[in-house]
Design a protein around this motif. Structure first.
Motif, mmCIF file in Angstrom:
data_model
loop_
_atom_site.group_PDB
_atom_site.id
_atom_site.type_symbol
_atom_site.label_atom_id
_atom_site.label_comp_id
_atom_site.label_asym_id
_atom_site.label_seq_id
_atom_site.Cartn_x
_atom_site.Cartn_y
_atom_site.Cartn_z
ATOM 1 N N ILE A 70 28.259 -79.175 -0.112
ATOM 2 C CA ILE A 70 28.269 -80.419 -0.873
ATOM 3 C C ILE A 70 28.525 -80.105 -2.343
ATOM 4 O O ILE A 70 28.214 -79.006 -2.814
ATOM 5 C CB ILE A 70 26.923 -81.169 -0.653
ATOM 6 N N GLU A 71 29.101 -81.065 -3.032
ATOM 7 C CA GLU A 71 29.375 -80.881 -4.456
ATOM 8 C C GLU A 71 28.084 -80.989 -5.255
ATOM 9 O O GLU A 71 27.236 -81.835 -4.972
ATOM 10 C CB GLU A 71 30.368 -81.956 -4.919
ATOM 11 N N GLU A 72 27.928 -80.110 -6.248
ATOM 12 C CA GLU A 72 26.763 -80.171 -7.130
ATOM 13 C C GLU A 72 26.783 -81.450 -7.942
ATOM 14 O O GLU A 72 27.833 -82.065 -8.131
ATOM 15 C CB GLU A 72 26.775 -78.992 -8.110
ATOM 16 N N VAL A 73 25.623 -81.808 -8.456
ATOM 17 C CA VAL A 73 25.519 -82.970 -9.327
ATOM 18 C C VAL A 73 26.322 -82.690 -10.595
ATOM 19 O O VAL A 73 26.278 -81.592 -11.137
ATOM 20 C CB VAL A 73 24.045 -83.241 -9.705
ATOM 21 N N PHE A 74 27.091 -83.678 -11.034
ATOM 22 C CA PHE A 74 27.783 -83.546 -12.305
ATOM 23 C C PHE A 74 27.280 -84.653 -13.217
ATOM 24 O O PHE A 74 26.747 -85.659 -12.773
ATOM 25 C CB PHE A 74 29.305 -83.606 -12.135
ATOM 26 N N TYR A 75 27.424 -84.416 -14.493
ATOM 27 C CA TYR A 75 26.916 -85.373 -15.468
ATOM 28 C C TYR A 75 27.960 -86.441 -15.738
ATOM 29 O O TYR A 75 29.140 -86.156 -15.854
ATOM 30 C CB TYR A 75 26.529 -84.656 -16.760
ATOM 31 N N ALA A 107 30.049 -76.334 -7.702
ATOM 32 C CA ALA A 107 30.503 -77.112 -8.850
ATOM 33 C C ALA A 107 31.943 -77.566 -8.611
ATOM 34 O O ALA A 107 32.720 -76.848 -7.961
ATOM 35 C CB ALA A 107 30.426 -76.267 -10.121
ATOM 36 N N PRO A 108 32.309 -78.739 -9.123
ATOM 37 C CA PRO A 108 33.685 -79.220 -8.950
ATOM 38 C C PRO A 108 34.745 -78.194 -9.391
ATOM 39 O O PRO A 108 35.766 -78.033 -8.716
ATOM 40 C CB PRO A 108 33.737 -80.478 -9.821
#
Length: 169
Positions: A70-75, A107-108
């Motif tokens: 899954i993609e990490e949280v991005f701000y 990360a994206p």
């Protein structure tokens, strides 16, 4: 190794299932499934979250992956949007945890670098390379599906690299 990739979204959540095939002289990546969970704006947020959870649970049970990527949280500039996205992501993590599946987060920039070779690649470039790497007859649509497949591919590339280095992920 079978990897279930998830690209969380508040309108469309994409998922994809890929296997690494080591049976021949060259290893390759095979697409087993891909799809999109479309979340109508007419539904309330709790209804959307329930739909994501139910669909992901059904697909995880169907495909029996070894790991979820899954993609990490991005701000985000918009806090409200980031909060809603985080809730969808939480539901995806819950579905994996309920099945005792390990979760790998990327990360994206790492995902795009792994698939396209450039961390700031555009969605169209990701779609093209995913289709190419998986030998698909056409580009995965919508782009969220391509992103989910890219996340799964990223995990396979990372796992292969770590295995060559004697580590594991």
């Amino acid at each position: 190794m079978r990897v279930f990739g998830i690209d969380c979204g508040t309108e469309i959540t994409g998922f994809g299932v890929v296997d690494s095939d080591e049976s021949g002289p060259l290893s390759r990546i095979v697409c087993r499934a891909a799809g999109a969970i479309r979340l109508p704006k007419s539904m309330s947020l709790p209804e959307r979250l329930a739909q994501v959870h139910q669909t992901l649970c059904a697909e995880l049970d169907r495909w029996q992956p070894e790991v979820v990527a899954i993609e990490e949280v991005f701000y985000s500039v918009n806090a409200k949007s980031a909060l809603k996205l985080g809730q969808v992501r939480g539901v995806a993590l819950l579905a994996a945890a309920q099945r005792n599946l390990p979760v790998a987060e990327y990360a994206p920039l790492s995902i795009k670098s792994s698939v396209v070779g450039y961390g700031l690649a555009k969605k169209e470039q990701v779609q093209f390379m995913v289709a190419r790497l998986l030998d698909l007859p056409e580009l995965p649509e919508p782009p969220d599906v391509a992103d989910a497949l890219a996340i799964a591919i990223c995990h396979l590339h990372t796992a292969q690299t770590l295995a060559l280095q004697g580590g594991r992920r």
